[in-house]
Design an enzyme around this catalytic site. Sequence first.
Site, PDB file in Angstrom:
ATOM      1  N   HIS A  26       0.891  -1.160   0.227  1.00  0.00           N
ATOM      2  CA  HIS A  26       0.134   0.018  -0.181  1.00  0.00           C
ATOM      3  C   HIS A  26       0.857   1.274  -0.094  1.00  0.00           C
ATOM      4  CE1 HIS A  26      -2.237   3.010   1.985  1.00  0.00           C
ATOM      5  NE2 HIS A  26      -3.388   2.544   1.128  1.00  0.00           N
ATOM      6  N   ARG A  35     -11.718  11.598 -10.970  1.00  0.00           N
ATOM      7  CA  ARG A  35     -12.640  10.589 -10.225  1.00  0.00           C
ATOM      8  C   ARG A  35     -13.357  11.435  -9.045  1.00  0.00           C
ATOM      9  NH1 ARG A  35      -7.204   7.116 -10.603  1.00  0.00           N
ATOM     10  NH2 ARG A  35      -6.643   9.196  -9.961  1.00  0.00           N
ATOM     11  N   GLU A  61     -15.082   0.706 -21.147  1.00  0.00           N
ATOM     12  CA  GLU A  61     -14.341  -0.010 -19.805  1.00  0.00           C
ATOM     13  C   GLU A  61     -15.076  -1.558 -19.803  1.00  0.00           C
ATOM     14  OE1 GLU A  61     -14.310   1.772 -16.171  1.00  0.00           O
ATOM     15  OE2 GLU A  61     -16.387   2.718 -16.661  1.00  0.00           O
ATOM     16  N   ASP A  99     -10.498  -1.481 -15.956  1.00  0.00           N
ATOM     17  CA  ASP A  99     -11.435  -2.321 -15.876  1.00  0.00           C
ATOM     18  C   ASP A  99     -11.811  -3.292 -17.060  1.00  0.00           C
ATOM     19  OD1 ASP A  99     -12.365  -1.560 -13.471  1.00  0.00           O
ATOM     20  OD2 ASP A  99     -14.395  -0.796 -13.539  1.00  0.00           O
ATOM     21  N   CYS A 121      -7.428   6.317 -20.217  1.00  0.00           N
ATOM     22  CA  CYS A 121      -7.128   6.878 -18.894  1.00  0.00           C
ATOM     23  C   CYS A 121      -6.963   5.795 -17.821  1.00  0.00           C
ATOM     24  CB  CYS A 121      -8.441   7.797 -18.500  1.00  0.00           C
ATOM     25  SG  CYS A 121      -9.977   6.733 -18.473  1.00  0.00           S
TER      26      CYS A 121
END
Lengths: 558, 558
Positions: free
Chosen positions: B139, B246, B429, B453, B515
């Site tokens: 992370h 986003r 996507e 995705d 993107c």
Amino acid sequence: DMQDMEFTIERGKLFMLQTRNGKRTAQAALKIAVDLVHEGMLTKEEAILKVEPKQLDSLLHPNFEAKALKDAKPIAKGLPASPGAATGKIYFTADDAAKAFGNGEKQIILVRLETSPEDIEGMHVSQGILTARGGMTSHAAVVARGMGRCCVAGCGDVKISEENKTFTDKAGKVYKEGDWFSLDGSTGNVYSGQLPTTAPEMTGDFGTFMSWADELRTLKVRTNADTPADAAQAYQFGAEGIGLCRTEHMFFDSDRIKSMREMIVARTEVQRRKALGKLLPMQREDFEGLFREMKDFPVTIRYLDPPLHEFLPQDDEEIQALAKEMDMTFEDLKALVVSLHEFNPMLGHRGCRLAVSYPEIAEMQTRAVIEAAINVNKKGMNVTPEIMIPLVGDVKEFKYVKDIVVKTADEVIKKAGVKLEYKVGTMIEIPRAAITADEIAAEADFFSFGTNDLTQMAFGFSRDDAGRFLEDYYEKKIYEFDPFAKLDQSGVGRLVQMAADLGRKVRPDIKLGICGEHGGDPASVEFCHKAGLNYVSCSPFRVPIARLAAAQAAVKAK
Amino acid sequence: DMQDMEFTIERGKLFMLQTRNGKRTAQAALKIAVDLVHEGMLTKEEAILKVEPKQLDSLLHPNFEAKALKDAKPIAKGLPASPGAATGKIYFTADDAAKAFGNGEKQIILVRLETSPEDIEGMHVSQGILTARGGMTSHAAVVARGMGRCCVAGCGDVKISEENKTFTDKAGKVYKEGDWFSLDGSTGNVYSGQLPTTAPEMTGDFGTFMSWADELRTLKVRTNADTPADAAQAYQFGAEGIGLCRTEHMFFDSDRIKSMREMIVARTEVQRRKALGKLLPMQREDFEGLFREMKDFPVTIRYLDPPLHEFLPQDDEEIQALAKEMDMTFEDLKALVVSLHEFNPMLGHRGCRLAVSYPEIAEMQTRAVIEAAINVNKKGMNVTPEIMIPLVGDVKEFKYVKDIVVKTADEVIKKAGVKLEYKVGTMIEIPRAAITADEIAAEADFFSFGTNDLTQMAFGFSRDDAGRFLEDYYEKKIYEFDPFAKLDQSGVGRLVQMAADLGRKVRPDIKLGICGEHGGDPASVEFCHKAGLNYVSCSPFRVPIARLAAAQAAVKAK
């Protein structure tokens, strides 16, 4: 066609008001079609187009005798969730039903508030299922239709007490376990007492009509069957092989799941092989049964597909119990269950990905298939098994698993000193497989379109989750039909067509089939005919529907 | 190219043993390339090909002064998880770091065993992050690279005690909160004390070289940015607009999530609109900031994408606390959380499906975008906002949401009495969107390929779950690279190419971009150039890499 006409005569003039095709039962439709051919009024081709394929469903199930039905008065009415007629003694739990069956009771009706997956065994032994809650897509309704069991669902007219094992009708009369009841799954009517039933009649006009359909169609019709019983039923309905045998269904039986779980909790390959060794004879026996019931028709066996966590319990109490049974600590088993958790199980470690991680699973399954084929062929059969690798997305992953299959199969065949042909093919159910079908066809003997998963991944929604928003889509006229019931030709269909074309370009004789639920939907069957597939495969009770739909597609295409 | 040559002289003869391209730092590579052009030895085109795009990364971050670095002795070494140099006071929790920042501390290093999403705010205010556990994809490492923060991860040399807020080096020396440290994210070295840093230098050879890249490339480079700070950073690195904002990231801030949650728990449209009304001014302000930082370059704003349950707590204790805050009973809120649970959240109720179910969300977001554009244009800007509908799979669903957007936008524009152009386009996507891109292009002004995705759905595996088996795939040579880092050209790439071709056939001037994270990967950028896309969009620190990769693609294609 037969017309229902409305007219009036006013001031001496005849006015034709409207006319529409006359409604008729399936029996009547068949009789009219057959008679008109015999009288030379219709060709067989024309006659085939006169019957709606879905209507045939009502002919495949027992019905109540017409006279008895006329005299009977229903005590309640629910949804006609799965057609047919059933008469039997009522039981209020799946266990009680299974016990009664074990004690020799042959006529059983299972009564539940609603059903869940644990009730499957009880549903299997019952002739009919009655639920108080749930609609046409409730668990009871969907499973019953798949099994060909009669079902009346969502019958709010009766009050069921599962604790007391009684139910009460609107008039206040109380019924208890063992009382006789009759269910009409085609109307939703519920009767107290025994009504005489008539067995489905697949000869006479039906037989004549279907023989014409078989003459005219070019598309073969197979069935999706996981048990010899289902296979036998489908064979009787005219199935020309098995297009999909889901081997994992064989692992859920209570006497087998233990070995499956031993395999999953194994920490080493040696332990895993030991557990797989226990599953081998059971699988082999299953496959022998399927081969026998299918009488030399092709049988396609799909290797283990679901993620492993589906075979393990999820709640702590059950984990505790299983840990004891497996001689593990609760903590160890719990840790394993947690480690197998997936965020998106549909997009997780399943299908051929399991065989890549644990090649010994594919080895065991290959051994079972090949040994079973050798055994039945020794007894005079001539089986060519078809081994199907699921969830392939790349030719290299197919090749990796195929190599394991071929190596194992050839060893078994050599050791047995026999000759045996077998095929190794793949599901096309991942978009990337459809897009790269030319590469995959270089290695695969056949493609079977798994349009359930292909629909989920092409649309990007899972069947389990789409319920939350699909209603909004229907209401707002964004979708006109359920893409899981009827193949989405402009999207998923383009992928199917693309894969079929790419596959045939590389391997002109590649065998192409479909084994999603669409295989039993008439509009989708027509699409499959146009796309040039070799066969459709569907659940046993849809086989006659698919045969007729295939014939209609062939006639329309002429 | 500069060669590293090996030779030997034996018995008077010169033997050339081997030769390979000489290794050099990014600075050296740039200087050599620029000098050779100035000396007339290379053309600009040739020079552009001499520098590896990924090398540029090291130039975008501060470095330690060479002399100081030479004299310093590291007390520990970890993984060089995110490049750059940082010097600051150490803090052991994200809260402490945030507090120190609030008190005016500008040089902060966050020290953690490992980081988790709750640490984001603390990471934001820090110049560097040091963790004891975790690898290059932990992370801390991933988030730090995204933010452009220096990070040394998995530094097992030090013993961190989060309770005592101390850490101990190998020599046994103990350090405490507020002590000065320096991290070198390019080498993994950890130093005690303050080392002087030099700011990144984007002028000189770097500036000259990049100006040639900009001359040669035809592909535009935009950035993925959700905050004005990220947008400003990317602008400085040469971004020519925002390809992906986003909007949901704006809802996770502690002062906003409450309104978002009120929206989710609302039982009626009226309640939902009230909660949305509170979010409106915040979103509008966000968008104004992005527009301002991007100085009239295009800004693409993606509407709410994640499933609603991501905004709600999942464990009972937090549900209890939130219920109190929301003035609900625990049972009601728990029931809502349970009802929003999804089996496969990636394939669930998200993206434009939310706007179909709750059009008022799209209305609020449209109002915020359009009002923001009107406000900044009133102050002399000339913004044409691009509204992007996510997760579209069918043209009718796009049209449904677009109609809401257009109706709302036109009302706002009319009421304001101004002129404003805006575009409405979609992400591509979902595989079905790529396959039916011709239909969608009839309605959409632009396509942006969401290859994260699209990769997940085309391969049929989720990024979160694939870790379980991808290692097996690399080990068994089934996959050669991570398809999430480098675009899978033979599968996902075919879908992109198909959609681009279908889109242009219907709408020749359609604007096409990408993107996904692939937008910053050089090989993938080359693919985008070949596929004829108009732009790539990537995280701010990858913008210069993408600019160079785009120039190389243009030169190679000549």
